[in-house]
Design an enzyme around this catalytic site. Structure first.
Site, short mmCIF file in Angstrom:
data_model
loop_
_atom_site.label_atom_id
_atom_site.label_comp_id
_atom_site.label_asym_id
_atom_site.label_seq_id
_atom_site.Cartn_x
_atom_site.Cartn_y
_atom_site.Cartn_z
N CYS A 277 12.66 -18.44 -112.76
CA CYS A 277 11.48 -18.14 -113.56
C CYS A 277 11.78 -17.18 -114.70
CB CYS A 277 10.38 -17.54 -112.67
SG CYS A 277 9.77 -18.69 -111.42
N ARG B 183 5.25 -19.15 -118.35
CA ARG B 183 5.48 -19.99 -117.17
C ARG B 183 4.99 -19.30 -115.90
NH1 ARG B 183 11.16 -22.02 -114.33
NH2 ARG B 183 10.17 -23.58 -113.00
#
Length: 304
Positions: free
Chosen positions: A195, A241
């Site tokens: 991530c 995200r």
């Protein structure tokens, strides 16, 4: 002039490739096929190094793209075996060391001096200089040691989780942060390497540098600023995200956040990043043109 044209490198068709190049291609395949086979079925299959295959195939395409430009620029060949052989031998020694000791940084990194040495031996310094960016591009294929990746990703993960928590808190979501762990509602999310790691940063940096080289920006200011700004662009994309994943998990549950939508958020990351790169480049183009017009205006005034 005729001599210059005769020695210009031409992109060969398949039926005119000398057997020497076929032998070189077979030799490189025999040498590096086991290495990249291990990478595709090992390290590049992990989330931390998921950028590897993308960068590798983009590098192959970029070499092909630059080779096709050789006739267009009239690049002449001047074989430099005295310079190329030491570099080729150095690359082979690095490969032997890396393969025998399982040091991927040497094993994969040896591809750069090996290709550079072959280019110098058969094509010379002019072609090597023309391909300098392609060789530099290969540096992003080389896997970094784990301690380097860990040292670089921890601050990034902390910063991404910090920004995500503050943004969602400002939007009245019940969120708390402990290190790189986010708690939103009844769910906990760990900001992992995928991530907010180097994989997205490397991929975006590669795409940005490729974009600059293919579009042939002549302004050094524009090129430098775009290369530097890719880092904050990657950070913004990663924050986007994680925010999307947190909202999906909060509204639709943990299964949705860790399933297909988790992978889809990766697509959102790159779409966001590419849009930011294009928008940033447009702004830099506007400012670079504005600054370039100022000296020309002053020179006209002086002439008057």
């Amino acid at each position: 002039m005729e001599k210059h044209i005769k020695h210009a490198i031409r992109w060969p068709s398949l039926d005119t490739i000398p057997w020497a190049w076929v032998a070189i291609a077979i030799g490189l395949l025999i040498l590096y096929f086991p290495t990249f086979w291990d990478l595709f079925h090992g390290l590049w299959g992990t989330e931390r190094h998921a950028h590897g295959p993308i960068v590798f195939f983009v590098s192959i395409w970029f070499f092909y793209f630059k080779f096709k430009q050789l006739p267009e620029y009239g690049i002449t060949y001047d074989p430099s075996p005295k310079l190329g052989w030491p570099i080729l031998v150095l690359g082979l020694l690095l490969f032997i060391l890396g393969r025998s000791q399982t040091l991927l940084i040497f094993e994969v990194g040896s591809l750069i001096p090996v290709l550079l040495g072959i280019t110098l031996i058969f094509m010379g310094t002019r072609v090597a200089k023309f391909l300098w960016f392609a060789f530099f591009f290969l540096c992003f294929v080389v896997p970094l040691p784990a301690f380097v990746v860990d040292a670089a990703t921890l601050p990034m993960k902390t910063a991404v989780s910090f920004a995500t928590a503050h943004i969602l808190y400002a939007l009245d979501y019940p969120i708390a942060r402990t290190g790189v762990m986010l708690t939103i509602g009844q769910y906990q999310l760990l900001v992992a390497d995928a991530c907010a790691g180097l994989n997205s940063l490397f991929t975006l940096e590669v795409l940005g540098l490729l974009y600059m080289n293919v579009t042939h920006h002549e302004s050094p200011f524009r090129n430098f600023m775009l290369a530097v700004l890719i880092i904050p662009i990657s950070f913004i994309a990663n924050v986007t995200r994680v925010i999307v994943l947190a909202l999906i998990t909060y509204h639709w549950g943990d299964a949705a956040g860790q399933g297909f939508l988790h992978e889809f958020s990766g697509i959102v990351l790159f779409i966001t990043a590419l849009m930011l790169v294009i928008a940033t480049d447009s702004l830099l183009r506007f400012f670079s043109r504005k600054f370039e017009k100022v000296p020309s205006t002053q020179s006209v005034d002086l002439k008057r």
